[in-house]
Design an enzyme around this catalytic site. Structure first.
Site, mmCIF file in Angstrom:
data_model
loop_
_atom_site.group_PDB
_atom_site.id
_atom_site.type_symbol
_atom_site.label_atom_id
_atom_site.label_comp_id
_atom_site.label_asym_id
_atom_site.label_seq_id
_atom_site.Cartn_x
_atom_site.Cartn_y
_atom_site.Cartn_z
ATOM 1 N N GLY A 13 0.948 -1.335 0.198
ATOM 2 C CA GLY A 13 -0.080 -0.064 0.049
ATOM 3 C C GLY A 13 0.823 1.328 0.038
ATOM 4 O O GLY A 13 2.096 1.440 0.593
ATOM 5 N N ARG A 74 0.737 -4.675 -5.314
ATOM 6 C CA ARG A 74 1.107 -6.102 -4.535
ATOM 7 C C ARG A 74 1.249 -7.125 -5.612
ATOM 8 O O ARG A 74 0.554 -7.245 -6.644
ATOM 9 C CB ARG A 74 -0.407 -6.595 -3.728
ATOM 10 C CG ARG A 74 -0.605 -4.820 -2.841
ATOM 11 C CD ARG A 74 -1.669 -5.410 -1.776
ATOM 12 N NE ARG A 74 -2.361 -4.369 -1.004
ATOM 13 C CZ ARG A 74 -1.776 -3.786 -0.104
ATOM 14 N NH1 ARG A 74 -0.739 -3.882 0.430
ATOM 15 N NH2 ARG A 74 -2.643 -2.700 0.457
ATOM 16 N N ASP A 105 5.379 -4.522 6.219
ATOM 17 C CA ASP A 105 5.910 -5.899 6.674
ATOM 18 C C ASP A 105 5.971 -7.189 5.662
ATOM 19 O O ASP A 105 6.580 -7.821 5.593
ATOM 20 C CB ASP A 105 5.470 -6.465 8.018
ATOM 21 C CG ASP A 105 4.181 -6.715 8.134
ATOM 22 O OD1 ASP A 105 3.486 -6.249 7.189
ATOM 23 O OD2 ASP A 105 3.783 -7.193 9.228
ATOM 24 N N THR A 127 4.266 2.630 5.607
ATOM 25 C CA THR A 127 2.930 2.118 5.701
ATOM 26 C C THR A 127 2.155 3.284 6.611
ATOM 27 O O THR A 127 2.624 3.668 7.487
ATOM 28 C CB THR A 127 2.535 0.830 5.891
ATOM 29 O OG1 THR A 127 1.368 0.552 6.498
ATOM 30 C CG2 THR A 127 3.402 0.375 7.183
ATOM 31 N N ASP A 129 -0.176 2.468 8.403
ATOM 32 C CA ASP A 129 -0.814 1.664 9.489
ATOM 33 C C ASP A 129 -0.060 1.733 10.792
ATOM 34 O O ASP A 129 -0.739 1.488 11.720
ATOM 35 C CB ASP A 129 -1.025 0.128 9.276
ATOM 36 C CG ASP A 129 -1.910 -0.077 7.927
ATOM 37 O OD1 ASP A 129 -2.919 0.862 7.741
ATOM 38 O OD2 ASP A 129 -1.571 -1.253 7.209
ATOM 39 N N ASP A 131 1.845 -0.419 11.642
ATOM 40 C CA ASP A 131 1.862 -1.794 12.091
ATOM 41 C C ASP A 131 2.939 -2.695 12.409
ATOM 42 O O ASP A 131 2.995 -3.780 12.302
ATOM 43 C CB ASP A 131 0.526 -2.704 11.639
ATOM 44 C CG ASP A 131 0.976 -2.662 10.010
ATOM 45 O OD1 ASP A 131 1.884 -2.071 9.652
ATOM 46 O OD2 ASP A 131 0.163 -3.484 9.487
ATOM 47 N N ARG A 173 -5.519 -1.926 8.955
ATOM 48 C CA ARG A 173 -5.354 -3.258 8.831
ATOM 49 C C ARG A 173 -5.764 -3.772 10.322
ATOM 50 O O ARG A 173 -6.818 -3.796 10.897
ATOM 51 C CB ARG A 173 -4.346 -3.651 8.155
ATOM 52 C CG ARG A 173 -4.113 -5.127 7.352
ATOM 53 C CD ARG A 173 -2.946 -5.219 7.008
ATOM 54 N NE ARG A 173 -2.346 -4.538 5.955
ATOM 55 C CZ ARG A 173 -2.051 -5.142 4.583
ATOM 56 N NH1 ARG A 173 -2.104 -6.300 4.403
ATOM 57 N NH2 ARG A 173 -1.605 -4.391 3.817
#
Ligand code: ADP
Ligand code: F6P
Length: 322
Positions: A13, A74, A105, A127, A129, A131, A173
């Site tokens: 993303g 992706r 990741d 990203t 996120d 995350d 996410r």
């Protein structure tokens, strides 16, 4: 001595600030007499040899832009042994001795696979996120949250005028960081994150009732994606309280827009650090932020780490956002 060549790609993303990272990679490489190739569309471009030589001016006027000038993808093909072999062949054909991978990741796992096949890689966390367990910060997080805050502030205007409740879904996410920090910044009555199982009565109804009794008659509920459908939660709230409730999914607007100062600066630092690592012959490293400073970590170790949730920040939110 022959001039060294490295490649840079953005994958997964997109995130605001990726351009600033690419710019830093290109300019740091050139400053160290390293040739740089810009790979288009992430690992797909590496498989197909879709890349162009980058110069100082190739990265002019991109630091202020969201998205990624190198495009991203992706790449299911890169998940296969055959795809990875093709990417390795491309690297050999173009004499690439190092790759800087900017992504999440998933993209890091791709970089690890490339390293294991003999292509030195360094990964940079990009990203919205936030995350990635090994780093306190990922490029794009700040911009995405600022966008979310602006959008929820707008929602509040109309929510307040109608004495309604707005249930807003933010991205992330499986990570609740965007929801938690945005929730604090907009003064949401309820914040639902995937890291903490919520109880409808305790975490929504009781909080709304308390807010109402103390004189406030509009409500913002911030929900991280991955918690549940906001339209279902909105219906449930309306059925139990009788308060008109509207669901809003902020969606991909959070991924666009001009990067904030923080994202531009961190991306510049991380891109610089990534090239320095490759220049020193250190591969299989992930560039991270630790104690607010740029550092690096072994890629395999980084991918094993489990992400801690900021319980203290959550407690603060629950105390003051009411
Ligand atoms: P992000 O990098 O944002 O987490 P994805 O999880 O979609 O995004 O990963 C981006 C790309 O990285 C994938 O499309 C795939 O090409 C590659 N990738 C992800 N996981 C792996 C893996 N285990 N092995 C090899 N490549 C991977
Ligand atoms: O990882 C960034 C992210 O925007 C997540 O927050 C979200 O779950 C996902 O990507 C959406 O992916 P796509 O762009 O493929 O819809």
């Amino acid at each position: 001595m022959k001039q060294k060549t490295i490649a840079v790609l953005t994958s997964g993303g997109d995130a605001p600030g990726m351009n600033a990272a690419v710019r830093a990679v290109v300019r740091t490489a050139i400053a160290n007499d390293i040739r740089v190739l810009g790979v288009h569309r992430g690992y797909d471009g590496l498989i197909h040899g879709d890349m162009i030589p980058m110069h100082l001016r190739s990265v002019s006027d991109i630091i202020q832009n969201g998205g990624t000038a190198l495009f991203t993808a992706r790449s299911p093909a890169f998940m296969t042994e055959e795809g990875q072999k093709q990417a390795v062949d491309t690297c050999k054909k173009f004499d690439i001795s190092g790759v800087v991978v900017i992504g999440g990741d998933g993209s890091f796992r791709g970089a690890k696979a490339l390293c294991e096949k003999g292509i030195p890689c360094v990964a940079v966390p990009g990203t919205i996120d936030n995350d990635i367990a090994c780093t306190e910060y990922t490029i794009g997080f700040d911009t995405a949250m600022n966008t979310a805050v602006e959008m929820v502030d707008r929602l509040r205007d109309t929510t307040e005028s109608h004495n309604r409740c707005s249930v807003v879904e933010v991205m992330g996410r499986r990570c609740g960081d965007i929801a938690l920090e945005t929730g604090i910044a907009v003064g949401a009555t309820c914040i639902l994150v995937p890291e903490i199982a919520y109880d409808f009565e305790r975490d929504i109804l009781n909080r709304m009732e308390f807010t109402s009794k103390t004189g406030k008659h509009h409500f913002i509920v911030v929900v991280a994606e991955g918690v549940g459908h906001v339209s279902d939660i909105a219906k449930q709230i309306e059925a139990h309280t009788g308060i008109e409730t509207r669901p809003t999914v902020l969606g991909h607007v959070q991924r666009g827009g001009s990067p904030t100062l923080r994202d531009r600066v961190v991306a510049s630092q991380m891109g610089y650090h990534a090239v320095k690592l490759l220049h020193e012959g250190r591969s299989g490293r992930v560039v991270i932020m630790k104690d607010n400073k740029i550092a690096d970590l072994d890629m395999a170790q980084a991918l094993e780490m489990k992400r801690p949730f900021d319980d203290e920040l959550y407690r603060i939110a629950m105390t003051i956002s009411i």
